[in-house]
Design a protein around this motif. Structure first.
Motif, PDB file in Angstrom:
ATOM      1  N   LEU C  73       0.799  -1.221   0.000  1.00 38.32           N
ATOM      2  CA  LEU C  73       0.000   0.000   0.000  1.00 38.32           C
ATOM      3  C   LEU C  73       0.833   1.274   0.000  1.00 38.32           C
ATOM      4  CD1 LEU C  73      -2.693   1.476   0.179  1.00 38.32           C
ATOM      5  CD2 LEU C  73      -2.588   1.201   2.670  1.00 38.32           C
ATOM      6  N   TRP C  74       1.738   1.380   0.972  1.00 36.53           N
ATOM      7  CA  TRP C  74       2.379   2.673   1.173  1.00 36.53           C
ATOM      8  C   TRP C  74       3.583   2.835   0.255  1.00 36.53           C
ATOM      9  CZ3 TRP C  74      -0.678   5.785   3.717  1.00 36.53           C
ATOM     10  CH2 TRP C  74      -1.569   5.264   4.680  1.00 36.53           C
ATOM     11  N   GLU C  75       3.904   4.091  -0.036  1.00 35.82           N
ATOM     12  CA  GLU C  75       5.016   4.378  -0.943  1.00 35.82           C
ATOM     13  C   GLU C  75       6.294   3.701  -0.461  1.00 35.82           C
ATOM     14  OE1 GLU C  75       3.021   6.743   0.509  1.00 35.82           O
ATOM     15  OE2 GLU C  75       3.082   8.619  -0.637  1.00 35.82           O
ATOM     16  N   GLN C 114     -15.812  -3.280   1.621  1.00 33.36           N
ATOM     17  CA  GLN C 114     -14.648  -2.585   2.155  1.00 33.36           C
ATOM     18  C   GLN C 114     -13.364  -3.132   1.536  1.00 33.36           C
ATOM     19  OE1 GLN C 114     -14.694   0.234   3.816  1.00 33.36           O
ATOM     20  NE2 GLN C 114     -12.484   0.233   3.490  1.00 33.36           N
ATOM     21  N   ARG C 117     -12.958  -1.460  -1.740  1.00 25.99           N
ATOM     22  CA  ARG C 117     -12.392  -0.111  -1.597  1.00 25.99           C
ATOM     23  C   ARG C 117     -10.891  -0.182  -1.320  1.00 25.99           C
ATOM     24  NH1 ARG C 117     -16.649   0.177   2.238  1.00 25.99           N
ATOM     25  NH2 ARG C 117     -18.501   0.889   1.161  1.00 25.99           N
ATOM     26  N   MET C 120      -9.045  -1.259  -4.471  1.00 24.69           N
ATOM     27  CA  MET C 120      -8.961  -0.187  -5.460  1.00 24.69           C
ATOM     28  C   MET C 120      -7.963   0.877  -4.993  1.00 24.69           C
ATOM     29  SD  MET C 120     -10.051   0.755  -8.357  1.00 24.69           S
ATOM     30  CE  MET C 120     -11.637  -0.010  -8.737  1.00 24.69           C
ATOM     31  N   ARG C 121      -7.990   1.164  -3.717  1.00 25.87           N
ATOM     32  CA  ARG C 121      -7.049   2.136  -3.170  1.00 25.87           C
ATOM     33  C   ARG C 121      -5.614   1.670  -3.412  1.00 25.87           C
ATOM     34  NH1 ARG C 121      -6.118   3.209   3.320  1.00 25.87           N
ATOM     35  NH2 ARG C 121      -4.417   4.725   3.111  1.00 25.87           N
ATOM     36  N   GLN C 124      -4.552   2.065  -7.040  1.00 22.39           N
ATOM     37  CA  GLN C 124      -4.224   3.447  -7.426  1.00 22.39           C
ATOM     38  C   GLN C 124      -2.893   3.883  -6.813  1.00 22.39           C
ATOM     39  OE1 GLN C 124      -5.887   4.493  -9.831  1.00 22.39           O
ATOM     40  NE2 GLN C 124      -7.441   2.888  -9.615  1.00 22.39           N
ATOM     41  N   ALA C 125      -2.670   3.485  -5.561  1.00 20.31           N
ATOM     42  CA  ALA C 125      -1.389   3.825  -4.931  1.00 20.31           C
ATOM     43  C   ALA C 125      -0.246   3.156  -5.684  1.00 20.31           C
ATOM     44  CB  ALA C 125      -1.396   3.387  -3.465  1.00 20.31           C
ATOM     45  N   LEU C 127      -0.131   2.254  -8.842  1.00 21.79           N
ATOM     46  CA  LEU C 127       0.114   2.870 -10.153  1.00 21.79           C
ATOM     47  C   LEU C 127       0.963   4.129  -9.995  1.00 21.79           C
ATOM     48  CD1 LEU C 127      -3.372   2.353 -11.824  1.00 21.79           C
ATOM     49  CD2 LEU C 127      -1.226   1.162 -12.337  1.00 21.79           C
ATOM     50  N   LEU C 128       0.663   4.915  -8.961  1.00 24.43           N
ATOM     51  CA  LEU C 128       1.464   6.126  -8.739  1.00 24.43           C
ATOM     52  C   LEU C 128       2.885   5.780  -8.330  1.00 24.43           C
ATOM     53  CD1 LEU C 128      -1.154   8.379  -6.905  1.00 24.43           C
ATOM     54  CD2 LEU C 128      -0.474   8.450  -9.310  1.00 24.43           C
ATOM     55  N   ALA C 129       3.040   4.647  -7.667  1.00 21.19           N
ATOM     56  CA  ALA C 129       4.369   4.247  -7.212  1.00 21.19           C
ATOM     57  C   ALA C 129       5.158   3.539  -8.313  1.00 21.19           C
ATOM     58  CB  ALA C 129       4.243   3.321  -5.990  1.00 21.19           C
ATOM     59  N   GLY C 130       4.504   3.324  -9.462  1.00 28.42           N
ATOM     60  CA  GLY C 130       5.203   2.653 -10.549  1.00 28.42           C
ATOM     61  C   GLY C 130       5.125   1.139 -10.471  1.00 28.42           C
ATOM     62  N   LEU C 393       4.640   5.415  11.670  1.00 30.54           N
ATOM     63  CA  LEU C 393       4.599   4.005  11.288  1.00 30.54           C
ATOM     64  C   LEU C 393       4.308   3.867   9.795  1.00 30.54           C
ATOM     65  CD1 LEU C 393       2.653   2.479  14.315  1.00 30.54           C
ATOM     66  CD2 LEU C 393       5.082   2.993  14.085  1.00 30.54           C
ATOM     67  N   ASP C 395       2.061   1.561   8.282  1.00 28.79           N
ATOM     68  CA  ASP C 395       1.112   0.543   8.718  1.00 28.79           C
ATOM     69  C   ASP C 395       0.584  -0.256   7.534  1.00 28.79           C
ATOM     70  OD1 ASP C 395      -0.893  -0.987   9.784  1.00 28.79           O
ATOM     71  OD2 ASP C 395      -1.486   0.540  11.222  1.00 28.79           O
TER      72      ASP C 395
END
Lengths: 82, 868, 404, 179
Positions: C73-75, C114, C117, C120-121, C124-125, C127-130, C393, C395
């Motif tokens: 999820l996170w960058e 949920q 969601r 999908m989130r 999208q994350a 795709l932005l991160a490559g 964190l 997370d």
């Protein structure tokens, strides 16, 4: 399938219990006076021994009581509840 | 001729019950009591498979579960892959097929039933051989002890001691902590297509035993020699079993190749049945041997043994019966945590102590086994590439030597390099040969090299058997509200919320979800609507210290709440992140009713109990779940008051008598009820609680009373839209465990006093106290018809540029709004509150959608509508 | 018939421990070996020993279910896992070792609105991160993996999935052996059956380790011991926020190809792929209690297989051949802890939980950089120990959940 | 007199339950016992006597046991926690202890006959063969939390939360098939 002995209900399967991690980590009397580092340690750092761990369980599907045991994390042998 | 290798009178098969089966393209007959292997051998069929890698013909090596070679595919009555021919019982209509190492799964669903059962006994005996029966008889003699005796074979005429519960066709597959053992009982397999459908095909036994006796016997071992995988080569003990149990001759002219004395009994008995037998013994000092000090150096025949080269001679034989000694079966013992020690005399491992209450008896403890040492290993030769240690994985001595030659020293590495011991039989007959080969290659001993770990299951177990009855609707409990049947009859689709089934929306004829939700929303905003909110968690918190207790768990103060009043509250985890929210109503001076989100009801109650019992035992507070004591119906909309007045004539419903955030006991539709004036939509609303068994009646009464006002039932989707228009967050949707109350715009709910609450200290950590955290804000797409995708990300610039693209947040909720006349979204955006009025971009799959940042409260920000 | 490729005639060189090294890596698993390799290859540091208390790569490296993906999820997470995935894509040539890397795609199923969601989130994350990522609806899921039951009648129906086509699997042992041989060829000493029993310190600084094969000095000691990190850290009085748990896995018998991709489902706790030889490789949940036992409880397996049969009805009569457990070291935010420890001369790499295997080349690369420069590589800089003080964190519970 | 508007969670299954006795030749009987009055009583040791006096019964202090007093049955749930079944009327007023009417929170499924224990063994891990008489236990039955209580000669009462009742009934009916 370990047996955990509830001090009230006696031996039951581990699936009746909720695990609560290391025992004896008390909520600080006044969290406000702790430094960020001290608070961080309280929040996140717990013992993780390869051997006997004093740990908390709750008899979630039974009498809902919390208690602690000494359990060996290698053999899964459980000492007496207290 | 039918069954040419069936002895006229030996064996225990039932010759009055001939059975017809098909193997490959041949239709054959056998008898009741046959295994597929014995029936094939009776018909003279030895080649039953091809090897996985080299494609070599493979035969039947054993007469039991340890079979390393004869792996077949069942095709009818229902396909099942990779079964050993030695354990499949023959039945009419059985169709099986030779395999080359890989089986196949039926594309159609398995309609068989499976089942599990718990059992308790003081003594569990595994294995009903002589030692097991004796142990069971012994145990049963002590008063009152429940003794279970488990045996993997079909029922036999052997004596079952009195007072012993015998489970046949049952294999103990796993031995776990605290003498917990799991066994698989094959109940209807042997009936084939005649198996009754309602009966479970296999049953999983979960057995808790006071003590365990393992009488699991020993597995005979091969002696490696060139082309030792040729069909017709089998273990000597297996040949004896085929004769004794099935009346099958595995050949007419056999070479027995041995390093121990058990071979001579086999030879004698086979001779007695009319087989020509030559015994070649690897030991020079073997006076009874026809060929003492012999080495088997070659095998003749391509798809079946036709002869051997042994001791410099060539013999015509059609079977080679090998015994290289025995390895006690200690898989379960090892799984139990039992230590093993290598015994030079046996050339095998023996039990050496276990912390669990288990004892090993009979051959499993080495009793009565020949002390012949490990099987003799051949000297390195050109034939090493055809001398197999693991038949099923096609692992040869050459391959093992290549592994050690490459630099590997651990038997675990050799296993992984060669794949030895990883096949269907998990090395039951090959494990020791692999170790011995490694030891020989390294100039070390089998004792030093050791064997790889024994892991459950002892024999393969089908997925469906372990799944048991937890399938289809029983896969997990579906929790239903008392009004469920009404929703169902009304055609509502359901949303899974945890284990709950919640009505999602109520489509009318021809409506899709969007149309239904639009209609439901309009009703709630302009007329009157109602929702089944029974799934909300409800906790009765009482006791003299209840107020103090709630003050410690909620970010805002609850102890000051007046009796009759209700307050919204937020709870944090210790790390300061939002855990749950809901309402707290004060029922009496020392009694509160707390509501939680549907998904967190159990977690919040657990949280309360944990704090009470482990940190604050001095607080006199008792928490009791009343989630299902109360059915809850939310009555919503400007018309709600009128409908309520109609069904609760004794309740003063005017604003002054029954203001916002108050509750009242009342009789509603003739039912004892508690009515809360709280709103999750911003509209005038009442949450009416009645005993669960009255929920259905209440719902029907409200539908009737509101009929002329067009009362409209609505589901969770509409509820989500209505609350989002008001900027009310949903824990778990607008939060993800990284969001503080202030991030959500709930800073007002954090008390000003310095008194601690759970999580408070975390809020002042450097990262948690940053002003540029992500805030919950509203987003309005420039195009008011464009609905943002939930999960879309937010960036501040265009074009996107190459990755990694820094982003500001993401859309947590997004809906079309009939009240706003446009679409809108909620989003967590970095420094969101400082960006209100700014233009940002939502990005979905690379496209950019311009949006304006707004307050998260988009509808009725003044709160003018709550009084109707 | 797909069968394993011929194994090389030569693996790593077994070394005797020297008196001292520039770098001693404690833990001869995938991470330790990759770190040693990149120390030598990228930084020219070859005076390196890798100490393994048992047989090489016999811990989690030998026990994991070999799934490779980078769609976190996170960058920060996507950064390091994507770096790893890019390295995976050329690793076979890099190491000259057949590692059976197969980019057959990874599906993460969603079973509730949920989860849709969240999925999908994450897409999208990503795709932005490559990171390559797609959202699939149930019909598209069935196209990618026809054996998944996408019936809306399921108790927890499949509502869609995230899909990373570049994800896949590799053969765990071969990866470890490939790194071991390549590192060994560059001069790294690989020392098996050498258990660290203590640390030598001078003026607070760690200057070496005590082992079952003698004392070994080092300028830098780099821990890389996964589930056993706490045991080692306790020896130097370093308190690390880790808990060790058993994570269970199993394999089936060999089957003709039936499952073309990798499927993971956090909601019903199962993930499965079909390995090259034809066996289904599956993982389940983590036992809740702390454990170093390398075995798990059977009720977890039962539940996992109930989920498997629900999602893949075709699996009903596949057989479980072998079950086992690994010991995963789980941090409070389900993200790794990499970098400096506050003790001079001691570096740490742990807390990968269930993500360790897929990160192997990436973390090897970055940990080597951290060791060589005494400063974190930018990709592991977010994963410092002090985030547990500041609250910053990473997370990944939401996205990683049980998972893998 | 008002009409009884109650609807029990398993009211619709009465006929199916009744069939079980027929099918098993009386070895197993299953029936819902709806609308059983249930009070959850909480009291520390100091208030135990007061609670018992107000309620007019004895509260068991031995874990997992039951005391019957007249038409009231008190089940031990925890060291300060009881479930009192039977009787009628509103919640009594506690002083220094706690009480909550939870009559609608759970419904009761009563199993009886010689096959009852064997049926429950398909989903309950407790050693039901070795229970004494007048016992109770909170545990799992299949995937539902339940309160079990047993009475001579062969009756076992399963208290299950209302929302789980439908699931548990399906599970029981399925288990009868598997017996």
């Amino acid at each position: 399938m370990m047996i955990i002995t509830c001090p009230w209900c006696g031996p039951r399967n581990e699936t009746e219990f909720h695990y609560g991690g290391e025992a004896g980590v008390a909520y600080p009397a006044d969290p406000g006076v702790l430094s960020d580092e001290e608070w961080g340690r309280f929040l996140f750092v717990r013992s993780n021994p390869k051997g006997v761990l004093h740990e908390r369980w709750s008899h979630n599907a039974g009498c809902r009581r919390w208690f602690s045991v000494h359990r060996d994390t290698v053999t899964h042998e459980v000492g007496p509840a207290r | 001729m039918s069954q040419p290798f069936r002895h006229p009178d030996r064996g225990r098969v039932d010759r009055t019950r001939p059975l017809t089966f098909r193997f490959g393209d041949r239709t054959m007959t056998g008898f009741a009591g046959d295994t597929l292997a014995s029936a094939l051998l009776a018909n003279g069929v030895h080649e039953v498979a091809r090897s996985v890698n080299l494609g070599r013909p493979r035969g039947i090596v054993t007469a039991g579960v340890e079979e390393p070679s004869a792996v077949v595919q069942i095709e009818a009555p229902f396909p099942e892959p990779m079964l050993t021919a030695t354990t499949v019982e023959v039945y009419d209509g059985l169709v099986a097929h030779p395999l080359r190492g890989q089986g196949w799964l039926a594309p159609e669903p398995d309609s068989a039933r499976y089942d599990a059962v718990w059992a308790h006994c003081e003594v569990l005996v595994v294995g009903a051989g002589a030692a097991g029966i004796a142990a069971a008889a012994d145990a049963a003699a002590s008063t009152g002890d429940r003794v279970i005796l488990v045996d993997e074979r079909p029922p036999r005429p052997s004596e079952v001691p009195a007072g012993v519960r015998l489970l046949t066709r049952t294999t103990v597959v796993g031995y776990y902590d605290d003498n917990f053992l799991v066994a698989v009982q094959r109940r209807t397999n042997h009936l084939g297509a005649a198996a009754p459908l309602e009966q479970a095909r296999e049953r999983l036994w979960r057995i808790r035993a006071g003590r365990v006796v393992l009488a699991t016997g020993a597995h005979e071992r091969l002696i490696p020699f060139p082309d030792n995988d040729r069909p017709g080569i089998m273990l000597a003990g297996a040949a004896l079993a085929y004769l004794r149990d099935y009346g099958v001759l595995v050949g007419r002219r056999a070479l027995v190749y041995t390093n121990n004395d058990t071979a001579y009994r086999v030879a004698d008995e086979l001779r007695g049945a009319g087989v020509d037998v030559v015994v070649a013994d690897t030991r020079a000092d073997a006076p009874a041997a026809d060929l003492p000090g012999a080495r088997l150096s070659g095998v003749l025949g391509d798809r079946r043994v036709t002869g051997v080269r042994v001791a410099g001679r060539q013999l015509d034989v059609d079977a080679v019966l090998v015994t290289g000694g025995f390895s006690p079966v200690l898989h379960l013992y090892s799984q139990a945590g039992g230590r093993l020690r290598y015994d030079d005399g046996l050339g095998a491992l023996l039990p050496d102590g276990c912390r669990q209450r288990v004892e090993v008896v009979g051959a499993a403890a080495g009793v009565g086994l020949p002390r012949c040492g490990p099987p003799p290993m051949p000297e390195p030769s050109d034939a090493d590439g055809r001398t197999f240690v693991d038949l099923q994985r096609d692992v040869t001595i050459a391959e093992v030597r290549r592994a050690t030659g490459a630099g590997l020293r651990s038997v675990e590495h050799v296993k992984r390099y060669t794949t030895a011991g990883t096949a269907h039989d998990q090395g039951k007959t090959s494990g020791l040969l692999t170790s011995a080969t490694v030891a020989a290659a390294l100039g070390s001993s089998a004792a030093e090299v050791g064997v790889t770990t024994f892991r459950p299951p002892y024999v393969p177990v089908s997925f469906a058997t372990l799944a048991g009855r937890d399938r289809d609707d029983l896969f997990d409990a579906a929790r239903l509200t008392p009004i469920h049947d009404w929703h169902l009859a009304r055609g509502a689709p359901f949303e899974n919320v945890g284990q709950w089934k919640r009505a999602w929306y109520y489509p009318r004829d021809g409506e899709d979800m969007a149309a239904a939700v639009t209609r439901e929303c309009r009703a709630a905003r302009t007329g009157v609507a109602m929702m089944d909110a029974s799934t909300l968690g409800k906790i009765d918190v009482q006791g003299p210290d209840a107020g103090e207790f709630l003050d410690r768990l909620y970010t805002n103060v609850m102890s000051t709440l007046a009796i009759g009043a209700v307050r919204y509250g937020v709870m944090c985890r210790l790390d300061g992140m939002v855990f749950d929210d809901g309402t707290v109503a004060r029922l009496t001076a020392d009694r509160f009713l707390v509501t939680t989100t549907t998904g967190n009801a159990a977690a919040v109650l657990d949280w309360m109990e944990e704090w009470l019992q482990t940190e604050w035992p001095h607080l006199r507070v008792w928490c009791t779940s009343v989630t299902e004591q109360w059915a809850t119906v939310a009555l919503v909309g400007p018309g709600a008051r009128g409908v309520l007045a109609r069904v609760a004539p004794d309740l003063a419903v005017d604003v002054e008598s029954f203001p916002f955030m108050r509750w009242r006991d009342a009789t509603v539709a003739g039912l004892p009820a508690r009515v809360f004036r709280i709103s999750f939509s911003g509209e005038l609303a009442y949450e009416i609680n009645v005993a669960t068994w009255h929920g259905y009646a209440l719902w029907q009464a409200l539908m009737t009373a509101g009929a002329d006002a067009g009362i409209t039932p609505y589901g969770t989707e509409t509820m989500h839209v209505l609350r989002a228009e008001k900027g009310y967050p949903i824990v778990g949707q607008d939060t993800d465990g990284t969001v503080t109350p202030d991030d959500l715009g709930l800073g007002w709910a954090i008390r000003k006093s310095t008194k601690d609450f759970v999580g408070r200290r975390s809020l002042s950590r450097p990262d948690t106290a940053r002003s540029d955290r992500k805030h919950l804000v509203g987003l309005l797409p420039d195009d008011p018809t464009l609905l943002l995708v939930e999960g879309a990300h937010i960036v501040g610039h265009t074009p996107l540029g190459p990755p990694p693209v820094p982003y500001l947040g993401h859309v947590t909720s997004s809906y079309p709004s009939v009240a706003l006349g446009r679409t809108f979204a909620l989003a967590l955006v970095t420094s969101g509150r400082q960006r209100i009025g700014e233009r940002l971009y939502a990005t979905v799959n690379g496209t950019l959608i311009p949006v304006e940042v707004t307050s998260h409260v988009l509808y009725d920000p003044e709160g003018a509508r709550r009084d109707g | 018939m797909s069968w394993v490729p011929e194994q090389p005639d030569r693996v790593w060189r077994s070394a005797e421990p020297k008196r001292r090294y520039q770098v001693v890596i404690v833990g001869g698993g995938g991470h330790g070996l990759a770190t040693a390799y990149y120390l030598a290859r990228n930084h020219g540091i070859t005076d390196v020993a890798v100490l393994e208390r048992g047989w090489l790569a016999g811990g989690n490296m030998a026990r994991n279910t070999t799934i490779i993906r980078s769609n976190y999820l996170w960058e920060a997470s996507a950064g390091i896992y994507e770096h790893a995935l890019k390295l995976w894509e050329s690793l076979e040539a890099e190491l000259g070792y057949p590692i059976l890397f197969s980019q057959r795609g990874v599906l993460n199923l969603a079973h509730s609105p949920q989860e849709v969601r969240d999925g999908m989130r994450r897409v999208q994350a990503n795709l932005l991160a490559g990171v390559d990522a797609q959202w699939l609806d149930p019909m598209e899921v069935a196209e990618v993996c026809p054996i998944v039951n996408v019936s809306p009648q399921l108790r927890y129906p499949v509502l869609g999935a995230t899909y990373q086509p570049r994800g896949g699997i590799a053969k765990h042992d071969y990866v470890a052996w490939g790194f071991a041989r390549a590192a060994s060829d560059l001069g790294v000493d690989i020392i098996e059956h050498c258990e660290v029993t203590g640390f030598d310190r001078r003026d607070g600084r760690v200057i070496g380790v005590r082992t079952t094969r003698g004392e070994i000095g080092a300028q830098t000691v780099a821990l890389s011991a996964a589930g056993h990190t706490s045991v080692l850290a306790d020896m130097v009085g370093l308190r690390v926020p880790l808990q060790s748990h058993a994570l269970q896995a199993l394999v089936s018998d060999l089957l003709l190809p039936v499952h073309p991709t990798v499927v993971m489902s956090n909601a019903v706790h199962v993930y499965v792929s079909q390995a090259h030889k034809g066996e289904l490789v599956m993982g389940a949940g983590i036992d809740a209690h702390n454990s170093y036992s390398q075995r798990g409880a059977v009720h977890v397996i039962e539940r996992q297989l109930a989920a498997a049969v629900e999602l893949f009805p075709v699996f009903a009569r596949a057989h479980v051949l072998r079950t086992w457990g690994g010991i995963v070291d789980v941090s409070p935010d389900a993200s790794p802890i990499v970098g400096l420890t506050g003790i001079e001369g001691l570096m740490i790499n742990c807390g990968w939980g269930t993500g360790g295997f897929k990160a192997t080349p990436g973390i090897g690369w970055c940990y080597a950089h951290t060791i060589a420069h005494g400063q974190p590589h930018p990709l592991n800089a977010p994963f410092t120990l002090d985030r547990f003080t500041t609250g910053a964190l990473v997370d990944e519970h939401g996205a990683a959940a049980v998972a893998h | 007199m008002t009409v009884d508007q109650r609807r029990s969670p398993l009211g619709g299954l009465a006929e199916e339950f009744a069939q079980i006795a027929v099918r098993t030749g009386g070895r197993l009987r299953i029936a819902e016992q709806p609308y059983l009055r249930q009070l959850n009583v909480r009291a520390g040791a100091d208030a135990l006597a007061a609670a018992a006096a107000t309620l007019g019964l004895a509260l068991p202090t031995t874990p997992n046991t039951v005391i019957r007093t007249g038409d009231l049955t008190a089940l031990w749930l925890g060291p300060d926690d009881w479930l009192v079944l039977g009787g009628q009327g509103p919640e009594p007023t506690p002083v220094g202890w706690g009480v909550v009417d939870v009559s609608a929170q759970r419904t009761a499924i009563v199993l009886s006959g010689p096959a009852a224990v064997g049926l429950l063994a398909h989903g309950c891990a407790l050693d039901l063969e070795r229970m004494g008489s007048d016992w109770c236990a909170q545990t799992m039955l299949a995937r539902a939390n339940v309160v079990l209580s047993g009475f001579p000669p062969d009756e076992i009462r399963v208290l299950v939360r209302a929302s789980f009742a439908s699931y548990l009934a399906s599970w029981l009916l399925d288990a009868v098939m598997a017996m």
